[in-house]
Scaffold this active site. Structure first.
Site, PDB file in Angstrom:
ATOM      1  N   ASN A   1      -5.059   6.124 -43.580  1.00 35.32           N
ATOM      2  CA  ASN A   1      -5.983   5.063 -43.168  1.00 35.32           C
ATOM      3  C   ASN A   1      -5.858   4.935 -41.659  1.00 35.32           C
ATOM      4  OD1 ASN A   1      -7.428   2.747 -42.669  1.00 35.32           O
ATOM      5  ND2 ASN A   1      -5.957   1.355 -43.646  1.00 35.32           N
TER       6      ASN A   1
ATOM      7  N   LYS B   1      -7.498   3.156 -39.724  1.00 37.79           N
ATOM      8  CA  LYS B   1      -7.881   1.829 -39.216  1.00 37.79           C
ATOM      9  C   LYS B   1      -8.833   1.981 -38.019  1.00 37.79           C
ATOM     10  CE  LYS B   1      -3.442   0.121 -40.777  1.00 37.79           C
ATOM     11  NZ  LYS B   1      -2.707  -1.097 -41.053  1.00 37.79           N
TER      12      LYS B   1
ATOM     13  N   HIS C   1      -8.644  -3.928 -48.593  1.00 34.83           N
ATOM     14  CA  HIS C   1      -7.443  -3.817 -47.753  1.00 34.83           C
ATOM     15  C   HIS C   1      -7.038  -5.227 -47.302  1.00 34.83           C
ATOM     16  CE1 HIS C   1      -4.801  -2.835 -44.410  1.00 34.83           C
ATOM     17  NE2 HIS C   1      -4.681  -1.627 -44.946  1.00 34.83           N
TER      18      HIS C   1
ATOM     19  N   GLU D   1      -6.154  -6.360 -44.597  1.00 35.34           N
ATOM     20  CA  GLU D   1      -6.741  -6.781 -43.316  1.00 35.34           C
ATOM     21  C   GLU D   1      -8.169  -7.288 -43.516  1.00 35.34           C
ATOM     22  OE1 GLU D   1      -5.811  -3.166 -41.178  1.00 35.34           O
ATOM     23  OE2 GLU D   1      -3.682  -3.658 -41.327  1.00 35.34           O
TER      24      GLU D   1
ATOM     25  N   GLU E   1      -0.109  -2.456 -51.892  1.00 32.07           N
ATOM     26  CA  GLU E   1       0.266  -2.576 -50.489  1.00 32.07           C
ATOM     27  C   GLU E   1       0.808  -3.982 -50.234  1.00 32.07           C
ATOM     28  OE1 GLU E   1      -1.721   0.558 -47.894  1.00 32.07           O
ATOM     29  OE2 GLU E   1      -2.959  -1.214 -47.799  1.00 32.07           O
TER      30      GLU E   1
ATOM     31  N   GLY F   1       2.227  -2.164 -41.511  1.00 30.11           N
ATOM     32  CA  GLY F   1       2.300  -2.130 -40.057  1.00 30.11           C
ATOM     33  C   GLY F   1       3.499  -2.859 -39.486  1.00 30.11           C
TER      34      GLY F   1
ATOM     35  N   SER G   1       4.096   0.885 -44.441  1.00 32.65           N
ATOM     36  CA  SER G   1       5.114   1.535 -43.606  1.00 32.65           C
ATOM     37  C   SER G   1       5.731   2.772 -44.267  1.00 32.65           C
ATOM     38  CB  SER G   1       6.185   0.532 -43.179  1.00 32.65           C
ATOM     39  OG  SER G   1       5.598  -0.518 -42.423  1.00 32.65           O
TER      40      SER G   1
ATOM     41  N   GLY H   1      -0.896   4.219 -43.054  1.00 32.74           N
ATOM     42  CA  GLY H   1      -1.563   3.756 -41.842  1.00 32.74           C
ATOM     43  C   GLY H   1      -1.005   4.443 -40.610  1.00 32.74           C
TER      44      GLY H   1
HETATM   45  C1  PEP Z   1      -2.329   0.526 -44.350  1.00 32.08           C
HETATM   46  O1  PEP Z   1      -2.946   0.093 -43.394  1.00 32.08           O
HETATM   47  O2  PEP Z   1      -2.923   0.715 -45.432  1.00 32.08           O
HETATM   48  C2  PEP Z   1      -0.911   0.821 -44.193  1.00 32.08           C
HETATM   49  C3  PEP Z   1      -0.207   1.110 -45.254  1.00 32.08           C
HETATM   50  O3  PEP Z   1      -0.420   0.758 -42.912  1.00 32.08           O
HETATM   51  P1  PEP Z   1       1.060   1.190 -42.421  1.00 32.08           P
HETATM   52  O4  PEP Z   1       1.381   2.498 -43.093  1.00 32.08           O
HETATM   53  O5  PEP Z   1       0.942   1.315 -40.956  1.00 32.08           O
HETATM   54  O6  PEP Z   1       1.988   0.117 -42.875  1.00 32.08           O
END
Ligand code: PEP
Length: 250
Positions: A11, A13, A97, A99, A168, A174, A213, A234
């Site tokens: 992703n 973003k 998501h 966000e 998630e 993040g 992460s 991400g």
């Molecule tokens: C995401 O945005 O779906 C995500 C898992 O981000 P990150 O891996 O940076 O935590």
């Protein structure tokens, strides 16, 4: 459980530029996408789908978007429809998501409509669910993720076997904090049971990704859990070496 190919989905973003995308894609394609063991997708900003489509055509990399309109077409300024995403080569679309839920106030119901809209046009929705740290600490994790998934199951009915789910935990996105393999597996088991209650044995074949992460060092232990069928990545998807190393762990 039948062996499913893992799905490793990046992703991006709201990151990228024509120049940096070309370099990142080239480095990913120079690596080993492990087509025998997994499927690899990248979910990019919609404006870059055309560029990435032309760079990856026939190279075994699936394309996805990060959101889609709940409407088919018409007077919805700023929105992008499922048919537009499909025209530019998308096979997947992330819906719900955290966000989007947090910054755009997307409800469970809206997320479910988006998932249904995607499925109706042959695009696979990656439905994200997850709890905040406060919800986890108050013992509400199970209730929250089940409620989020139930809205989608309710609307898409037997087509639920066509979705991908991504667990998630919001507190892990993040932040550098990751759910331990045991913490992730126990939520994945709850989601698996819910999917099986809705789809019978078909629920075993629905891929449940972990996201939050995930990186080159923790991917292997997470991906070896029985109900973790891949990752939604991400930050680490923006560095070819890290993304390839997660793919290698799959
Ligand atoms: C995401 O945005 O779906 C995500 C898992 O981000 P990150 O891996 O940076 O935590």
């Amino acid at each position: 459980m039948p062996s499913l190919k893992k799905l490793i989905a990046g992703n991006w973003k709201m990151n990228g530029s024509l120049e940096s995308n070309a370099a990142l894609i080239q480095s990913i394609l120079d690596g080993d996408l492990r087509a025998d063991a997994c499927e690899v997708a990248i979910c990019v900003p919609s404006v870059y789908l055309h560029q990435i489509q032309s760079l990856t055509e026939g190279k075994g990399l699936y394309l996805g978007a990060q959101d889609v309109s709940a409407h088919e077409k018409g007077a919805y300024t700023g929105e992008v429809s499922v048919s537009m995403l499909k025209e530019f080569g998308a096979s997947f679309v992330i819906v719900g998501h955290s966000e989007r839920r947090q910054f755009h106030h997307e409800s469970d119901q809206l997320v479910a409509i988006k998932a249904e809209r995607a499925l109706a046009s042959g695009l696979t929705p990656i439905v994200c669910v997850g709890e905040t740290m406060q919800e986890r600490e108050s013992g509400a994790t199970e209730v929250i993720v089940k409620r989020q998934l139930a809205a989608v199951i309710h609307l898409v009915g037997h087509c639920v076997t066509e979705i991908v789910v991504a667990y998630e935990p919001v507190w892990a996105i993040g932040t550098g904090l990751t759910a331990t393999p045991d913490q992730a597996q126990s939520v994945h088991a709850v989601l698996r049971a819910q999917l099986k209650a809705a789809a019978g044995e078909g629920g075993e074949k629905i891929r449940i990704l972990y996201g939050g992460s995930m990186n080159a060092s923790n991917a292997k232990s997470l991906l070896s859990q029985p109900d973790i069928d891949g990752g939604l990545i991400g930050g680490a998807a923006l560095k070819a070496a890290d993304f390839l190393s997660i793919i290698a762990s799959a």
